[in-house]
Every structure is written in C-alpha cells, then in structure tokens.
Scaffold this active site. Structure first.
Site, PDB file in Angstrom:
ATOM      1  N   LEU A  20       0.820  -1.219   0.000  1.00 44.08           N
ATOM      2  CA  LEU A  20       0.000   0.000   0.000  1.00 44.08           C
ATOM      3  C   LEU A  20       0.846   1.258   0.000  1.00 44.08           C
ATOM      4  CD1 LEU A  20      -2.645  -1.135   2.660  1.00 44.08           C
ATOM      5  CD2 LEU A  20      -2.808  -1.288   0.167  1.00 44.08           C
ATOM      6  N   GLY A  21       2.094   1.152   0.456  1.00 46.49           N
ATOM      7  CA  GLY A  21       2.969   2.318   0.500  1.00 46.49           C
ATOM      8  C   GLY A  21       4.270   1.946   1.170  1.00 46.49           C
ATOM      9  N   SER A  22       5.272   2.815   1.022  1.00 43.20           N
ATOM     10  CA  SER A  22       6.569   2.541   1.642  1.00 43.20           C
ATOM     11  C   SER A  22       7.302   3.837   1.907  1.00 43.20           C
ATOM     12  CB  SER A  22       7.414   1.621   0.745  1.00 43.20           C
ATOM     13  OG  SER A  22       7.673   2.263  -0.497  1.00 43.20           O
ATOM     14  N   GLY A  23       8.252   3.758   2.856  1.00 49.78           N
ATOM     15  CA  GLY A  23       9.064   4.918   3.209  1.00 49.78           C
ATOM     16  C   GLY A  23      10.463   4.483   3.576  1.00 49.78           C
ATOM     17  N   TYR A  25      11.803   3.775   6.542  1.00 49.83           N
ATOM     18  CA  TYR A  25      11.930   2.747   7.577  1.00 49.83           C
ATOM     19  C   TYR A  25      10.925   1.608   7.461  1.00 49.83           C
ATOM     20  CZ  TYR A  25      14.472   6.626   9.692  1.00 49.83           C
ATOM     21  OH  TYR A  25      15.351   7.640   9.913  1.00 49.83           O
ATOM     22  N   ALA A  26       9.879   1.773   6.669  1.00 45.98           N
ATOM     23  CA  ALA A  26       8.802   0.791   6.720  1.00 45.98           C
ATOM     24  C   ALA A  26       8.069   0.696   5.389  1.00 45.98           C
ATOM     25  CB  ALA A  26       7.817   1.162   7.824  1.00 45.98           C
ATOM     26  N   LYS A  44       2.029  -2.719   8.920  1.00 43.02           N
ATOM     27  CA  LYS A  44       3.192  -1.843   8.757  1.00 43.02           C
ATOM     28  C   LYS A  44       4.422  -2.631   9.190  1.00 43.02           C
ATOM     29  CE  LYS A  44       4.906   2.737  10.147  1.00 43.02           C
ATOM     30  NZ  LYS A  44       4.542   3.978  10.895  1.00 43.02           N
ATOM     31  N   ASP A 137       2.499  15.774  12.728  1.00 42.71           N
ATOM     32  CA  ASP A 137       2.764  15.492  11.302  1.00 42.71           C
ATOM     33  C   ASP A 137       1.450  15.404  10.541  1.00 42.71           C
ATOM     34  OD1 ASP A 137       4.260  15.062   9.022  1.00 42.71           O
ATOM     35  OD2 ASP A 137       4.521  12.907   9.378  1.00 42.71           O
TER      36      ASP A 137
END
Length: 474
Positions: A20-23, A25-26, A44, A137
């Site tokens: 679904l998504g990534s960054g 660290y995760a 996550k 945030d």
C-alpha cells in the site's frame, strides 16, 4: 526500507499481499488473517536494520499512543508483533486510500463535503487534545479513508506524535515542511498549537477542492524558497476566488496566524461554527434527533406552530447526519422516508408561521412610523428604525438573505438603544418593535436552513459516490 518489488516479509497468522505504501523505515501491506474469519488488515513492516535510536523512540511512542487512544476517526492498532528482522504494526485496513490521493482524483469538492471531513478530523484532534497528545505530522497523506459507502477519515501515522509539555530547550523539527508551523522552523520552540496551523494548511490547500485555492499557502519549488516564505512576516492572504462561506474564511484566518499566540485556540477551534462538532454524523445523532422531534410533534399537536417549526429545524439538523451515519440499507431507507415527512411538515409550518409573522410585521408598520416620530431627537434610534423598515421591504419582496442581514443590523442597534432608554411609552414601543423584528429574523434563519436540508442530504450521499469514484481511479 527501499521501495523494491521483492516479496513481502512473512508474518505468522497473516498473508501479506499488495503493498500500500513505503518509506525510509517501513512498508505497509494489505493482509488477510489466515484462520477463522478472513479479516482484512493493514500491516506496517518496520525493518530493524534501518532503525536508529530516534526511530526506535518514535516507534515505541506510536505504539503507546495507538494502544491508549480509541476513537472512530483515529486508525485502530489491532496488534503488534516482531521477529528477528521486523516489527509489525497490525492496524485496520482503509480501502479508500489517503486523502491526498482522493483529492487529486476528484479535483473539486463541495464546501459541505469539506466540512464533513473537517468535522471528523476535528473530532479526532479533540480526543488527542483531551489526552495532551500532539500529532505533529498532520498532512493529507496521513489521513486515510476507511471505506467506500460511508467514508470516514482515520488519522494515522503517529510516528512523530508526543505528549506535549512546555519546554525551554529548542526542540527537533518534526513533520513535513509544507505543513510545518512557522514557530517550528523559526524558533524551534513550539507546542500543540502547531497542529492547528497544519489543519489550516490542509483546509487551505486540500479540503476545498485541491482545495479552495489550488495550492498550499507556502507552495514553493525548493526547500530554501519554502523556508524563506515561512520565515517571512508577510500576512497570508486568502484569495477572493473561489468564493467560500464567511464561516470557512473566518476559520482559515484564525488557523493561519503566524504567531501561535494570535492563532485560534483549540477550544475555540472545536466550537467554531464551520467545524460544528455538535452536528457531525455520529452514533448519537439519531438519539438527539428523535428526542427533538418528539417535542416538535407535541408542540405541533397543540397548535404552537412557531415552536414546533423551531424544534423540527433542530431535529433535522441531527437527522441529516444520522442519515449519513446509518450503515444498514433498510434502516437507512426507513429513516430517509421519515426525514422527508418531517421536512414536508416543516415546510407546511413554515407557510403558516410566515403568514402569521408577516401579518404581525405589517401591522407593526404604523407603530414603527409612530416610534420614528418619537425618535426625532435620537438620530441613532431613528436610523436603526429606518434599517428595520428597509428589512421589512426586502422581506416583502422575498429577498430573504438581504432582509435577514438588515434585520440583524437593526436589532444590534435597537438593543443598544433599549439598554439606554429610560422607562416610558417610547421604551415600551421600542421593546415591542424589537420583539417583532427578532421573531421575523429568527424565522428567516430557519427558512434558510430548511432550504439546505435536501441539498445536505444529497451532499452526504454524494460523498459516498465521490469516494467510490476516487477508489476506482486509484
């Protein structure tokens, strides 16, 4: 974790599927529970290899907060697990994606749908505020849509969140630069009010149609340009187009104050008429509406039409959100039929009360003219009565908004005059005039409200359709 295309990590009891998504660290995956009910969740996956000390502290804070906070508009943490390589946060799955993607796909959002979203976000922030938690945030990418039929916002990603205390030492920069409050950049001394600034930027740039004005107030081509704009003392100007309601504009101006001491406070934000938490769709909406409609029916039955109309108006202010909140199709249809019946009866009462009010108002013309004669030595009182006469004329022409504006102007002045008027015949006539004008002004407010009910109901339905369309485009 890099955003490569390799297979997802393995997690006992769950089958991880789509990313679904990534960054940094995760990465977040859609997942299914292996046994019993095939529950859909989001997982996550935080790679231990990429975590430094600050990252670990942020992760632990996120888990602590999500375990302690339970709210319909805050992402639910169902469980967390770990193995040799990963820490897993298992949360509810939000098929609507994030708000940023939704806005980009829709481009234009009616202000009423914007208000629904803002109410839900404000409700989540109120829960955090009462627990002394700041998100730090807030941005559209961290606001998820829970479903397709009844889209609810879910505030997510509490990696920077913390329990806010006043601190003398400069604090670390947290959050995303575009949504970061000026005091975070300029002085590094900040408190929970930074979240209010971020709400203002979201509202400015996204909530009202990519949003109101098509770009964030500090939209920039580089970080250095962005920092220069943030540090500037220039007041943020709100464009005159597209047109938004006075309440929406007032809220934006209160949120986007560079000086946090001038910024709207949390209590005033929650109580603001554009936020209007009292009438947001929630589990209590139907109970509030039902209680008020019982009173309306009682007043209606004994011929107290004006009181009945007021109570129907108040009940429908809760019935419309209740209609949006109801998930069961049959109950929703039955509720919609009831709402239409109450709207029809309110429209009938509106005609009765309007006729009665107008008759009294016209009968008061002679009395008003006599009061003007008695106010020849009071220029300010005479001017206020002239405004009242102008309001009656606009009212007679059917120009509801203009009439209401003039009624309210005259009432403001007449009430001041009454407080300074000594006892006597003129005071008695002035008191009677104020009562007559006030009744008519209150009626016009309710008339304007009734004209919004059907469109409000349609907008609630349009919200569901917007989300379905949005998700089909993702």
């Amino acid at each position: 974790m890099a955003s490569g295309s390799w297979a997802p990590p393995r997690l006992d009891d769950f089958i991880l599927t789509d990313k679904l998504g990534s960054g940094t660290y995760a990465a977040v995956y859609k997942a299914y529970r292996r046994h019993n009910v095939r529950e859909v969740v989001a997982v996550k996956c935080v790679s231990k290899r990429t975590l430094n000390k600050a990252s670990v502290e942020n992760l632990l804070t996120e888990i602590e907060i999500l375990k302690a906070v339970h709210h319909p508009h805050i992402l639910e943490l169902k469980d967390f697990q770990w193995n040799q390589d990963y820490i897993f946060l298992i949360t509810e799955y939000c098929p609507g994606g994030d708000l940023s993607r939704f806005i980009r796909s829709r481009r234009i959002l009616p202000e009423k749908i914007t208000q629904i979203f803002l109410q839900q976000l404000a409700s989540a922030l109120k829960c955090l505020y009462e627990k002394n938690i700041s998100h730090l945030d807030l941005k559209p990418q961290n606001i998820l849509l829970s479903g397709l039929d009844r889209p609810h916002l879910k505030l997510a990603d509490f990696g920077f969140a913390q329990h806010m205390m006043s601190q003398d030492e400069p604090q670390a920069l947290r959050g995303s630069p575009l949504y970061m409050a000026p005091e975070m950049v300029c002085s590094r001394h900040y408190d929970a009010r930074v979240d209010l600034w971020s709400v203002g930027v979201i509202l400015y740039a996204l909530f009202s149609a990519e949003a109101l004005f098509g770009k964030a107030p500090f939209a920039s081509k580089s970080f250095s340009e962005l920092e220069e704009k943030i540090r500037s003392d220039r007041t943020i100007e709100l464009p005159t187009r597209p047109r938004v309601s006075l309440d929406c504009r007032d809220l934006l101006q209160g949120l986007l104050k560079r000086d946090p001491n001038e910024r709207i406070s949390f209590p005033d934000f929650f109580a603001h008429p554009f936020v209007d938490l009292e009438h947001m769709a929630c589990a209590e909406s139907l109970q509030k509406a039902t209680s008020l409609v019982f009173e309306a029916v009682e007043k209606d039955g004994v011929g107290e039409h004006a009181a009945a109309l007021t109570l129907y108006c108040r009940a429908l202010d809760h019935f419309i959100p209740a209609l949006h909140y109801e998930a069961d199709v049959r109950r929703k249809q039955a509720l919609r039929l009831k709402v239409n019946q109450y709207i029809s009866r309110a429209e009938e009462l509106k005609v009765l009360v309007s006729s009665s009010n107008k008759t009294l108002l016209m009968q008061g013309n002679t009395s008003r003219e006599l009061l003007k004669e008695m106010a020849q030595d009071k220029p300010r009182l005479f001017a206020a009565l002239e405004v009242a006469s102008a309001a009656v004329a606009k009212d007679d022409e059917g120009m509801v908004f203009d009439a209401l504006d003039l009624y309210q102007q005259s009432l403001g002045e007449l009430l001041l005059m009454l407080s300074a008027e000594p006892a006597g015949r003129r005071r008695e006539r002035l008191h009677s005039e104020i009562q007559t004008v006030m009744r008519r002004a209150e009626f016009l407010k309710e008339q304007i409200k009734t004209s919004d009910w059907k469109s409000s109901s349609l907008d609630q339905e349009a919200l569901s359709e917007s989300v379905r369309s949005s998700c089909s485009l993702q």
